[in-house]
Design an enzyme around this catalytic site. Structure first.
Site, short mmCIF file in Angstrom:
data_model
loop_
_atom_site.label_atom_id
_atom_site.label_comp_id
_atom_site.label_asym_id
_atom_site.label_seq_id
_atom_site.Cartn_x
_atom_site.Cartn_y
_atom_site.Cartn_z
CE LYS A 83 7.54 5.59 14.96
NZ LYS A 83 6.77 4.72 14.91
O1 G3P Z 1 3.30 3.26 14.96
C1 G3P Z 1 2.76 3.98 15.99
C2 G3P Z 1 1.38 3.95 15.95
O2 G3P Z 1 0.92 4.03 14.65
C3 G3P Z 1 0.65 2.74 16.84
O3 G3P Z 1 -0.59 2.54 16.61
O4 G3P Z 1 -2.74 1.32 16.96
O5 G3P Z 1 -0.76 0.84 18.39
O6 G3P Z 1 -2.16 3.07 18.83
P1 G3P Z 1 -1.29 1.97 17.87
#
Ligand code: G3P
Length: 217
Positions: A83
């Site tokens: 990533k």
């Molecule tokens: O892994 C990336 C993403 O899914 C993060 O989610 O909830 O931290 O915005 P969030």
């Protein structure tokens, strides 16, 4: 549509993998930082459980550092996906790593233009963050609609991985729009199963069955 789990928790991954619905895992530095132990060993364990794509993110922000870390992550297991953030260095690193046959997930995508750039450099996955856009009063699902349309226009092979899913509606909307994958925290995967009428209905079926057995006995 594929369902990925967005966590570094081996316990949660084991629980959800056992249900037979898990296609892959996404992690990020914030998620892996919460887990005890060496991150490489943890990612290896996750690959052994899931036997599907597992994203591990670089923390370098420069091109050379991203290549070094990306190659290192890719060596952990055949299922690893590297990533990289959607920056100039990240896009450049994606092009190089993809050219070496390493699968790349370009993350922190917030505009259709960014998604177009990732597809052009051979990203295997683009990760648009719907929840974080909703958080700033911008409709995250509109971004998914735009990316799905743009990718279809040019037959890009990059898969649309809907990230930052906060609730089942994000998952269902992603599926309605034809996104390839939704990655969800364990709590959201759990919510996908639930409906009160399922529980009430099951309870009634079992009570009726027991009553009938008692009468027959
Ligand atoms: O892994 C990336 C993403 O899914 C993060 O989610 O909830 O931290 O915005 P969030």
């Amino acid at each position: 549509m594929k369902i990925f789990i967005d966590t570094g928790s081996i316990k949660d991954i084991e629980t959800i993998a056992a249900l037979g619905i898990l296609d892959g895992v996404t992690t990020n530095p914030s998620l892996l930082a919460k887990e005890p132990g060496d991150f490489r060993q943890n990612l290896k364990k996750i690959c052994d459980i899931v036997k599907g794509p597992v994203s591990g993110e670089v923390t370098a922000t420069d091109y050379a550092g991203m290549l070094r870390e990306g190659r290192d992550i890719a060596k952990i297991d055949q299922h690893m996906v590297v990533k990289v953030p959607l920056t100039r260095d990240g896009i450049r690193a994606c092009k190089t790593l993809a050219g070496e046959g390493i699968r790349v997930n370009v993350t922190l995508c917030f505009t259709p233009a960014q998604a177009l750039l990732a597809a052009k450099v051979g990203a295997s996955y683009i990760s648009p963050f719907v929840g974080r856009l909703d958080d700033i009063s911008t409709n995250g699902m509109e971004l998914i609609r735009d990316i799905v349309e743009i990718y279809a226009n040019y037959d890009f092979a990059t898969e649309v991985l809907v990230a930052s899913c906060r609730h089942p509606i994000h998952v269902i909307e992603a599926a309605r729009l034809g996104a390839d994958i939704a990655t969800c925290p364990p709590a959201v995967v759990d919510q996908l199963f639930n409906h009160p009428l399922t529980n009430i209905g099951l309870e009634k079926f079992l009570k009726d069955w027991e009553k009938a057995q008692a009468v027959k006995a």
